[in-house]
Design a protein around this motif. Sequence first.
Motif, PDB file in Angstrom:
ATOM      1  N   THR A   1      34.215  86.895  23.560  1.00 29.33           N
ATOM      2  CA  THR A   1      35.477  86.436  24.137  1.00 29.33           C
ATOM      3  C   THR A   1      36.580  86.448  23.096  1.00 29.33           C
ATOM      4  OG1 THR A   1      34.246  85.025  25.664  1.00 29.33           O
ATOM      5  CG2 THR A   1      36.582  84.533  25.362  1.00 29.33           C
ATOM      6  N   LEU A   2      36.236  86.147  21.831  1.00 31.69           N
ATOM      7  CA  LEU A   2      37.240  86.145  20.777  1.00 31.69           C
ATOM      8  C   LEU A   2      37.738  87.546  20.468  1.00 31.69           C
ATOM      9  CD1 LEU A   2      38.730  84.402  18.689  1.00 31.69           C
ATOM     10  CD2 LEU A   2      36.804  84.740  17.133  1.00 31.69           C
ATOM     11  N   GLU A   3      36.860  88.541  20.592  1.00 22.98           N
ATOM     12  CA  GLU A   3      37.268  89.911  20.297  1.00 22.98           C
ATOM     13  C   GLU A   3      38.101  90.513  21.421  1.00 22.98           C
ATOM     14  OE1 GLU A   3      35.300  94.059  18.649  1.00 22.98           O
ATOM     15  OE2 GLU A   3      34.026  92.512  19.520  1.00 22.98           O
ATOM     16  N   GLN A  23      45.515  87.815  19.030  1.00 21.69           N
ATOM     17  CA  GLN A  23      44.800  87.018  20.016  1.00 21.69           C
ATOM     18  C   GLN A  23      44.206  85.751  19.414  1.00 21.69           C
ATOM     19  OE1 GLN A  23      43.588  89.819  18.777  1.00 21.69           O
ATOM     20  NE2 GLN A  23      41.369  89.691  18.449  1.00 21.69           N
ATOM     21  N   ALA A  24      44.145  85.676  18.048  1.00 21.04           N
ATOM     22  CA  ALA A  24      43.551  84.510  17.405  1.00 21.04           C
ATOM     23  C   ALA A  24      44.110  84.375  15.994  1.00 21.04           C
ATOM     24  CB  ALA A  24      42.025  84.622  17.349  1.00 21.04           C
ATOM     25  N   LEU A  49      35.954  85.611  11.210  1.00 20.82           N
ATOM     26  CA  LEU A  49      37.165  85.831  10.423  1.00 20.82           C
ATOM     27  C   LEU A  49      37.763  87.214  10.676  1.00 20.82           C
ATOM     28  CD1 LEU A  49      36.153  84.307   6.952  1.00 20.82           C
ATOM     29  CD2 LEU A  49      37.752  83.373   8.617  1.00 20.82           C
ATOM     30  N   SER A  50      36.908  88.201  10.888  1.00 17.31           N
ATOM     31  CA  SER A  50      37.411  89.560  11.086  1.00 17.31           C
ATOM     32  C   SER A  50      38.147  89.726  12.413  1.00 17.31           C
ATOM     33  CB  SER A  50      36.245  90.556  11.017  1.00 17.31           C
ATOM     34  OG  SER A  50      35.310  90.312  12.068  1.00 17.31           O
ATOM     35  N   ARG A  51      38.005  88.786  13.326  1.00 15.91           N
ATOM     36  CA  ARG A  51      38.676  88.856  14.621  1.00 15.91           C
ATOM     37  C   ARG A  51      39.937  87.997  14.667  1.00 15.91           C
ATOM     38  NH1 ARG A  51      33.287  89.767  15.373  1.00 15.91           N
ATOM     39  NH2 ARG A  51      32.628  91.058  17.166  1.00 15.91           N
ATOM     40  N   CYS A  52      40.318  87.400  13.520  1.00 17.84           N
ATOM     41  CA  CYS A  52      41.474  86.491  13.480  1.00 17.84           C
ATOM     42  C   CYS A  52      42.465  86.943  12.415  1.00 17.84           C
ATOM     43  CB  CYS A  52      41.029  85.065  13.176  1.00 17.84           C
ATOM     44  SG  CYS A  52      39.785  84.394  14.273  1.00 17.84           S
ATOM     45  N   GLN A  53      43.718  86.544  12.614  1.00 14.71           N
ATOM     46  CA  GLN A  53      44.706  86.639  11.551  1.00 14.71           C
ATOM     47  C   GLN A  53      44.629  85.351  10.736  1.00 14.71           C
ATOM     48  OE1 GLN A  53      48.696  87.538  12.725  1.00 14.71           O
ATOM     49  NE2 GLN A  53      48.209  89.607  13.421  1.00 14.71           N
ATOM     50  N   ARG A  54      44.454  85.510   9.442  1.00 14.42           N
ATOM     51  CA  ARG A  54      44.220  84.333   8.587  1.00 14.42           C
ATOM     52  C   ARG A  54      45.500  83.931   7.863  1.00 14.42           C
ATOM     53  NH1 ARG A  54      39.728  83.995   3.676  1.00 14.42           N
ATOM     54  NH2 ARG A  54      40.739  82.314   2.493  1.00 14.42           N
TER      55      ARG A  54
END
Length: 620
Positions: free
Chosen positions: A160-162, A52-53, A185-190
């Motif tokens: 909303t990001l989660e 999602q992010a 950062l924990s809610r995104c693929q880096r």
Amino acid sequence: MDDHVTAKPASQDGAYRVLARKYRPKTFEDLVGQEPMVQTLENAFETGRIAQAWMLTGVRGVGKTTTARILARGLNYEVPGLADKPTVKLSQEGTHCKAIMEGRHVDVIEMDAASHTGIGDIREIIDAARYRPATARYKVYIIDEVHMLSNAAFNGLLKTLEEPPEHVKFIFATTEIRKVPITVLSRCQRFDLRRIEQSKLIGLLRRISDAEDIRISDEALMLIARAGEGSARDSLSLLDQAMAHGAGRIEVEDLRQMLGLADRARVIDLFGHLMAGRIEEALGELQGQYEVGADPAVVLTDLADFTHLVTRMKVAPKSADEASVTEAERGRGREFAEKLSVRLLSRAWQILLKGVQEVHASSKPLAAADMVLVRLAYAADLPDPGELMEQVRNGRNPFGGGGVPSGGGGAPSGGGTQAMAVGMPRSSGSSGSGPTMRSGARPQLSAIQGGMPNERAAPQMAPEPEIAAEPAHNLRSLHDCAALASENRDIPMKVAIQRQMRLVKFEPGKIEIQPTEDAPPDIAGELGRKLMEWTGQRWFVVVSRTQGRPTIHEEQEANQQQLLSDAKSHPTVAALLSQFPGARVVDVKVQVTDEDEAALADPLLNDPLLNEALGNDEDD
């Protein structure tokens, strides 16, 4: 960037477009040096595991914003009758591709966090995210420089990001990944976008210069790629500037003048002068490069780069075969790698690294660079600590007449440096304080066997005879150290010696102490530095785990308490205290008579064994 670049018109309205925009990548295949990220996205799209992010991070100019647009294009890729799902294979232009790449698609919203930092901007995104996209498959929010958001904006975005709606995707880009909260950062693929390798960057510049019909040599392209430091945008901006400077033909000399660079061959010559101790020639070479437009800081940086290259050639000889290494660097670098030790190269690297910072901070860059070269040339002749300890163990004075003079500079079999007696006499009255150069003395390199090619051996002067001098300070205890601190008006160190050091062992040149609990952690090193400054001799002050004697202050307190106890028990004092209730003994002062001073001054009169032999009785 495109593997097959073709010449394109400037723009429909005839306005000139810079190369970084004109040749901006449009597909994943066009991205240079980011193969791991492309492979991950391809596998995710094929298996339907679409996050999602995403968080894109890297230095400036590696393509973060461009990658975000290509990713948005892949998410919304649609070709009627051919493709109707997310993919990384963007073989032809789809329905939404052109609008997305130009940044004007209604469902792909780009926001600059540097100018939209508040919670109000994020609230607008949250409110708009509830509505489905107008025409595309996903509503994509691209937030550039996301680290500039305020704490309130980050907190407002978390929920909303989660758990965003299924039709919403977020793509973040930043150059300061450490400033992004871990909760985001924990809610995104880096994805960490890497610097582009010089060989790939040179190939990209060659394709674009050919498409623009610009005549430029491979050496000039290498200079631009080095100056770009792995950034495609920076390299293309420099190529753009070089095209305007050369008017269709880019020469190496013109490019060096434009960039403020020194000739690579001249940098290697300068390195040879320094390693051979020819400081006069080195300063003249730097002055010559400065007069033709070279920046002193850039010259030192190039010297550091060449030092790094020589070190790599010594420990990893295959590094000389890299495409970014010129023929001159390869040939002469191998020559230096055979003759110089790793310790000498490491010391030169440290001096240059610090010197570059000094030149940048100085109001007179050329003068600062001169001083760095002088320091480097003289340091090339100094022995390293291991050799100093070996000479001391062998009973030789490393800075005195024990050095081995050499006409051209002979290296030990181990490849290290050897201290020279010529031009490096000890300063009188300061044994062990290190070498000091006489006026007009020139450093002689002993790290390179036989000196540099075509270098004649300079005539050597006989070492001057040294006159042994008594040490100015004869320290035998911590009491002497405290008295020396008092002489030098260093009251904090005197207090530290008296109150925070328990003596374990005291030898000439070495002191073992046990610091008290309230002592600072570097008290031993600070005492060693102070003693060396005051005496001109090297003192090793070490911390021991052995229980030490009481501190000077504790001994004085104990002696004072003993005097008070003896005074109270004296019959006269006891009688006085009984006659005056509430009176007490506050202090005891011992008066020294002239006879006592004479006894203290003459150690023979104060020797109990000698007194017993002479028949002197204490009662007398």
